[in-house]
Design an enzyme around this catalytic site. Structure first.
Site: not given
Length: 188
Positions: A150-152, A175
């Site tokens: 997530v959100d990497f 995301a």
């Protein structure tokens, strides 16, 4: 074990040259046709065994082009590119052969595998696993594989990802990126 930092010079690659010329930090040292070439090989057959060691060896407020060639392998290290380490390229030979991985959790700005705070950076043919903090400056990523949950990819940099594979490990809706823009007028 490592040679003197400035002893390697090579012909500069035209694609990288064009990117640096377009940069906001152009100066006469960066508009040359040579770069310092340094090899990282964790088996001991290069100038350095760790990517972070060569980054640490680059002088603060560097104005020379530095090309870090990373030999294939899995590099288990946390990479931090400080804001005063400019004009650096980190390149593997193919994205699935040069893997940078770390396993950290906790505070979002302390846990990334790869933290980019410097401007005028180029990353090519790398696999970055877990998190990429791409927070400030201008960056160009080409033919990279970036994986996380997530959100990497997050931060506030002005970056271009060309022909990169972004792979989400999330099983639900999540995301891939988290832009830290504070207003619509920012150009990040």
């Amino acid at each position: 074990m490592a040679p003197v930092y400035s002893s390697y010079v090579c012909i500069f690659i035209s694609t990288l040259f064009m990117l640096m010329v377009a940069s906001s930090h152009v100066n006469t040292a960066a508009v040359t046709s040579t770069a310092i070439l340094v090899t990282v090989d964790q088996s001991g057959n290069g100038d350095y065994e760790k990517i972070q060691d060569i980054i640490n060896a680059v002088p603060s407020d560097n104005r020379e082009l530095v090309f870090i060639r990373v030999k294939p392998g899995i590099y288990k290290e946390k990479i931090i590119m400080p804001a005063d380490k400019l004009f650096i390229t980190i390149s593997g030979s193919k994205a699935n052969g040069t893997i940078i991985t770390w396993n950290d959790s906790g505070e979002i700005f302390e846990s990334p595998t790869f933290t980019m705070l410097a401007s005028d950076f180029v990353g090519r043919y790398l696999t970055i696993q877990d998190t990429l903090l791409d927070d400030t400056g201008r960056h160009y990523y080409k033919s990279c594989y970036i994986e996380g949950a997530v959100d990497f990819i997050f931060g506030n940099a002005a970056s271009l990802f060309k022909m990169c594979h972004l792979h989400s490990l999330s099983e639900g809706d999540a995301a891939i990126t988290a832009q830290r823009r504070q207003s619509p007028s920012e150009d990040t």
